[in-house]
Design a protein around this motif. Structure first.
Motif, PDB file in Angstrom:
ATOM      1  N   ASP A   1     -18.672 -39.055 -25.696  1.00 26.64           N
ATOM      2  CA  ASP A   1     -17.682 -38.001 -25.935  1.00 26.64           C
ATOM      3  C   ASP A   1     -16.913 -37.790 -24.631  1.00 26.64           C
ATOM      4  OD1 ASP A   1     -16.246 -35.697 -26.407  1.00 26.64           O
ATOM      5  OD2 ASP A   1     -17.952 -34.518 -27.107  1.00 26.64           O
ATOM      6  N   THR A   2     -15.608 -37.909 -24.667  1.00 21.02           N
ATOM      7  CA  THR A   2     -14.810 -37.861 -23.434  1.00 21.02           C
ATOM      8  C   THR A   2     -14.032 -36.559 -23.273  1.00 21.02           C
ATOM      9  OG1 THR A   2     -12.938 -38.966 -24.522  1.00 21.02           O
ATOM     10  CG2 THR A   2     -14.583 -40.365 -23.450  1.00 21.02           C
ATOM     11  N   ARG A   3     -14.385 -35.529 -23.996  1.00 23.13           N
ATOM     12  CA  ARG A   3     -13.711 -34.241 -23.818  1.00 23.13           C
ATOM     13  C   ARG A   3     -14.067 -33.628 -22.459  1.00 23.13           C
ATOM     14  NH1 ARG A   3     -15.751 -30.912 -28.780  1.00 23.13           N
ATOM     15  NH2 ARG A   3     -17.655 -31.970 -28.065  1.00 23.13           N
ATOM     16  N   ASP A   4     -13.181 -32.819 -21.923  1.00 23.97           N
ATOM     17  CA  ASP A   4     -13.398 -32.223 -20.597  1.00 23.97           C
ATOM     18  C   ASP A   4     -14.672 -31.389 -20.549  1.00 23.97           C
ATOM     19  OD1 ASP A   4     -11.152 -33.333 -19.409  1.00 23.97           O
ATOM     20  OD2 ASP A   4      -9.843 -31.672 -19.987  1.00 23.97           O
ATOM     21  N   GLU A   5     -14.947 -30.657 -21.621  1.00 23.79           N
ATOM     22  CA  GLU A   5     -16.154 -29.821 -21.622  1.00 23.79           C
ATOM     23  C   GLU A   5     -17.420 -30.688 -21.584  1.00 23.79           C
ATOM     24  OE1 GLU A   5     -14.310 -29.348 -25.848  1.00 23.79           O
ATOM     25  OE2 GLU A   5     -13.640 -29.742 -23.780  1.00 23.79           O
ATOM     26  N   THR A   6     -17.350 -31.864 -22.189  1.00 23.40           N
ATOM     27  CA  THR A   6     -18.491 -32.776 -22.136  1.00 23.40           C
ATOM     28  C   THR A   6     -18.693 -33.312 -20.729  1.00 23.40           C
ATOM     29  OG1 THR A   6     -18.126 -33.429 -24.434  1.00 23.40           O
ATOM     30  CG2 THR A   6     -19.479 -34.901 -23.082  1.00 23.40           C
TER      31      THR A   6
ATOM     32  N   ARG B   1      -7.970 -41.674 -23.605  1.00 26.62           N
ATOM     33  CA  ARG B   1      -7.667 -41.441 -22.194  1.00 26.62           C
ATOM     34  C   ARG B   1      -7.869 -42.722 -21.400  1.00 26.62           C
ATOM     35  NH1 ARG B   1     -11.039 -36.090 -20.649  1.00 26.62           N
ATOM     36  NH2 ARG B   1      -9.953 -36.408 -18.652  1.00 26.62           N
TER      37      ARG B   1
END
Length: 448
Positions: A71-76, A3
């Protein structure tokens, strides 16, 4: 797919708002680095790292907290924001915490003018290994060098983006290229080692690895058969390689965090002479191709050229927002931070006025004294400036280097030392800290 960093910081700020933060700033750093080490002409170690780190600082009133992740996930991102807000609500109030006022923020900067990133392709690992091998071979080719402890070459690229809830968003990319060599001379218990190296933003500016290897070898040979001089007061020449450390003690004492704590021998020295009257210490974060250059600081404030010391007189401290508020002063655009912590004051590129004499001229004028080429340990009293460090180098007699020295201790007081130093004209202009060799009269040496 990775991203973009600006979308990551925007997403972090949005998550912070949803979690209940009154204000926030977000930092995203993505980078890669390759390091190659060789020994005896063959590959010994190869390291490659890549990753993205993110950090979020939130404010709930005057309470603040910082969290970070890779960690670049939205939940993170959502979990980070919720955790940060919960932590901030439990933190003690800090009357000096807070983002910059909108009118303090940097605008209309030109990162391209600073040439912080080499547009040339990233070198292949084989090219890095070739450079490291060339440096090693050059060192081993010098008579008297028995082995090379380390020969390395590296490349790194780092992208940074900062965004704040009060309207700032900006980023830049930085690259670095390096070669280094550590050579060993002598045998058994009489072995001595020394090094040379170079690090640049543009690999086309890098010194030849053969030159680096030869110079490391020559320096190691100079250190053979060291002795100790007799204890006494002597002039000391701090070699250009380590003279920046002496100026570093001045910079540390002028750091706003130390001054605000009252733990600085410069805490009441504004407007006073701290260097000889003909010397100035200039900070310039806008020098092209230099590692300390940047268009804005870690709080989104514009960086600027300033005189930390002008004509010998201390003109200001190095300040981020919080420490500027503590001291009731204006911030200087010197905030630095990583993703896992808050801002703190740090200097960018610095340059000390150079002298009119060469290093050789100052050595000739010394008569009898010490050229310091390396230092170990440090005992520095931050409140008084009392100074004591272990040193090694070359002993000078009748203005001529006579023999190697090791195992001595240099002592003095920084306030006195800095005011009676004489600079040479040998500073390397491509360094972030441009400081020439410095001659200081009348230091105490503990030898035999």
């Amino acid at each position: 797919m990775t991203r973009p960093l600006d979308t990551l910081t925007d997403a972090l700020l949005s998550a912070a708002r949803k979690a209940g933060a009154d204000a926030a700033d977000a930092l995203a750093v993505a980078g890669s680095a390759t390091e190659i080490d060789v020994r005896n002409g063959t590959l010994e170690q190869a390291e490659r790292s890549e990753g993205t780190d993110i950090g979020l600082r939130v404010f709930v009133g005057r309470r603040t907290a910082v969290v970070s992740a890779s960690d670049t996930r939205d939940e993170t991102l959502a979990a980070m924001a919720e955790r940060a807000v919960a932590m901030a609500r439990e933190a003690p109030e800090d009357p000096y915490a807070g983002l910059a006022d909108p009118d303090q923020l940097a605008r209309d900067w030109d990162a391209d003018a600073l040439e912080m990133c080499d547009p040339a392709p990233e070198p292949a690992p084989a090219a890095l290994q070739e450079d490291a091998c060339a440096a090693e071979a050059a060192a081993l080719g010098v008579a008297g060098i028995g082995q090379v402890q380390a020969a390395s070459a590296g490349y790194g690229r780092r992208q940074v983006h900062l965004a704040t809830s009060n309207g700032f968003s900006g980023g830049y990319t930085r690259s670095s290229r390096s070669v280094s060599c550590v050579a060993i001379a002598g045998e058994g218990l009489a072995m001595e080692r020394d090094y040379d190296g170079d690090g640049r933003t543009f690999q086309s500016d890098l010194r030849a690895p053969e030159e680096i290897g030869r110079r490391a070898a020559e320096r190691a040979l100079e250190r053979l058969n060291p002795r100790k001089p007799k204890t006494g007061a002597y002039p000391v020449l701090f070699d250009e390689r380590i003279a920046g450390a002496l100026i570093g003690h001045l910079i540390a004492a002028a750091n706003g965090a130390a001054v605000a704590r009252g733990a600085s021998w410069l805490r009441d020295a504004l407007g006073q002479e701290v260097l000889p009257a003909e010397l100035s210490l200039i900070e310039d974060p806008h020098r092209p191709r230099i590692s300390g250059s940047r268009p804005f600081d870690a709080e989104g404030l514009p960086t600027q050229r300033r005189a930390l010391v002008e004509n010998g007189v201390l003109t200001g401290y190095t300040l981020d927002l919080a420490n500027a508020r503590k001291l009731d002063m204006a911030p200087t655009g010197n905030a630095a931070r990583g993703t896992s912590g808050g801002p703190s004051p740090s200097t960018w590129n610095l340059e000390l006025t150079q002298g009119s004499q060469s290093r050789a001229d100052l050595i000739a004028e010394m008569g009898t004294g010490l050229i310091v080429t390396s230092m170990i340990g440090a005992t520095i009293n931050p409140n008084t400036g009392d100074y004591s460090r272990g040193a090694a180098g070359l002993w000078v007699e009748n203005g001529v280097p006579a023999y190697a020295v090791s195992g001595v201790t240099i002592a003095g007081n920084l306030r006195d030392m800095l005011r009676r130093m004489t600079p040479a004209n040998d500073a390397r202009p491509w360094l972030s800290r441009v400081v020439p060799s410095l001659l200081v009269e009348g230091l105490t040496l503990a030898g035999e």
